[in-house]
Design an enzyme around this catalytic site. Structure first.
Site: not given
Ligand code: NDP
Ligand code: 2IT
Length: 452
Positions: A130, A170
């Site tokens: 990461k 992420d």
């Molecule tokens: P995005 O940046 O697309 O969206 C993040 C969302 O979470 C936004 O709505 C944001 O609000 C909110 N958020 C972020 N930080 C905070 C915080 N500290 N407190 C409250 N709200 C928060 O990210 P993703 O959708 O990609 O990721 C969301 C989660 O999913 C994370 O935990 C990530 O690690 C996990 N994840 C993502 C993957 C991926 O493929 N993208 C794969 C597996 C897991 P705001 O706009 O106000 O910041």
């Molecule tokens: O938390 C996760 O699994 C991710 N942000 C996606 C990682 C990836 O390599 O696609």
């Protein structure tokens, strides 16, 4: 007397805390896993003797670097970047990059540790890593984000490679940022390889990678429910977040006949008792990515909905809950509230969104509870498929990829059932199942290598 290295769980946790001062997220993630692994390895001498968990909980390396860039007013800005390469026993390091002001070494170490188990669960050959920076993309112009991404990659490029370490997106890193980073990698190395995933379709990206995490989290939920003769159809769901994972989880929920009541961001949540339809989801996607807007605007756009500033959605009564924003966004008290209001299943789209108290509440209540390392593995799984397509220099069709994603999520569910069941009961402890199945694959590879 026990041989050296034969510590018990409390001794292990004591050492973990001593070696990682000021890193609460990392300690939390390891503790949650260790509780199950110590039980599993109690009668398995080799895992103790070869100190397997102790070795997985010590990253192979943590690279930290300065990222200097110039903002639109010509101020010099200095940020800190990292790449945590946790474990490559079963494949190249693989895991996302996060840009958010709350990023610390502890947060990235916890994410890289979790990723190691998650990637093993997918069945694909990927190790765990990461990275990220304490950079806040909010309020920055496109050219500021571009300059930051280029500077970040100017250092990161020397630590990654298609067979070494393959980052992706992420929080705060989506298609735009991946494009800028891939462009800079290509420029520096003069190589066009699958060094990043989540790329645009024009330059080596895979179909359905964007949707995969959110869709996968709902498939996992559907797998848990259908094992009990139930389904998502007709159920109400509370979802947090409004980014990549949340909007695609909402989309799949709607496609399967569920009713989504909430979405959120860091400023609060919106509640739409009429249900968040596909049309409304499309509006949210455009608002959050193209317009870089706030979720509060939803309540101005769609009558009948309300915005709740500074609050999280867990008090809204629902059948299903999908935390899809960030770590520790669901506490023990909130978990109790969900259970009290009749929630029957939780599927974590985010990484470690439920704190340790909350995990214990869900476990004790005996509801269906899928931890992030199982439920959100669809994203990295399709990243793994993107790597395969890049290596073979081909692109698979959407229908094939949709099917592969479903099959992979079903396979993860089966692995959790295999290791998370207890004789004499029908209940599955998905946390335990995911921890043990993920651990076993990595651990057995490490045993094969000896002391390295
Ligand atoms: P995005 O940046 O697309 O969206 C993040 C969302 O979470 C936004 O709505 C944001 O609000 C909110 N958020 C972020 N930080 C905070 C915080 N500290 N407190 C409250 N709200 C928060 O990210 P993703 O959708 O990609 O990721 C969301 C989660 O999913 C994370 O935990 C990530 O690690 C996990 N994840 C993502 C993957 C991926 O493929 N993208 C794969 C597996 C897991 P705001 O706009 O106000 O910041
Ligand atoms: O938390 C996760 O699994 C991710 N942000 C996606 C990682 C990836 O390599 O696609």
């Amino acid at each position: 007397m026990a041989p050296p290295g034969h510590v018990d769980l409390s001794g292990f946790l004591e050492g973990l805390k001593r070696r990682n001062p000021g890193q609460p997220e990392f300690v939390q993630a390891v503790q949650e896993v260790a509780e199950d692994i110590f039980d599993f390895i109690a009668d398995k001498e080799a895992y103790h003797r070869w100190q397997i968990l102790r070795r997985i909980a010590e990253p192979d390396r943590v690279v930290s670097f300065r990222v200097v860039w110039q903002d639109d007013k010509n101020n010099i800005r200095v940020q800190r970047g990292w790449r945590v390469q946790n474990n490559n026993a079963i494949g190249p390091y693989k895991g996302g990059i996060r840009f958010h002001p709350t990023v610390t070494e502890s947060v990235l170490k916890f994410l890289a540790f979790e990723q190691t188990f998650k990637n093993a669960l997918t069945g694909l050959p990927m190790g765990g890593g990461k990275g990220g920076a304490n950079f806040n993309p909010k309020g920055k112009s496109d050219s500021e984000v571009m300059r930051f991404c280029q500077s970040f990659m100017t250092e990161l490029y020397r630590h990654i490679g298609a067979d070494v370490d393959v980052p992706a997106g992420d929080i705060g890193v989506g298609a735009r940022e991946i494009g800028y980073m891939f462009g800079q990698y290509k420029r520096i190395t003069n190589e066009f390889t699958g060094v990043l995933t989540g790329k645009g379709l024009e330059y080596g990206g895979s179909l359905i990678r964007t949707e995969a995490t959110g869709y996968g989290a709902v498939y996992f939920l559907e797998n848990m429910l259908s094992r009990l003769g139930n389904s998502v159809e007709g159920k109400t769901a509370v979802i947090s977040g409004s980014g990549n994972v949340a909007t695609h989880a909402a989309e799949k929920m709607v496609q399967l006949g569920g009713k989504v009541l909430t979405l959120s961001d860091s400023e609060g949540f919106i509640h739409d008792p009429d249900g968040i339809t596909q049309e409304k989801i499309d509006w949210v996607k455009a608002h959050k990515t193209k317009r870089r807007g706030r979720i509060s605007d939803y309540a101005k756009e769609f009558t009948g909905s309300t915005f709740h500033a500074g609050q999280r959605p867990w008090g809204v009564p629902c059948d299903l809950a999908l935390p899809c924003a960030t770590e520790n966004e669901l506490t023990g008290q909130e978990a109790e509230l969900l259970v009290k209001n009749g929630c029957i299943a939780v599927s974590e789209g985010a990484n470690m969104p439920t704190d340790l108290d909350g995990v214990h509440v869900f476990k004790e209540a005996g509801i269906l509870y899928a931890p992030g390392k199982a439920a959100n593995a669809g994203g990295v799984a399709v990243s793994g498929l993107e790597m395969s397509q890049n290596s073979a220099r081909i692109s698979w069709k959407e229908a094939e990829l949709q099917q592969l994603l479903k099959d992979i999520m079903q396979g993860i569910h089966e692995r959790c059932v295999e290791y998370g069941g207890r004789a004499g009961t029908d209940h599955i402890n998905y946390v335990r199942g995911a921890n043990i199945a993920g651990f076993k694959k990595v651990a057995d590879a490490m045993l094969a290598y000896g002391v390295v």
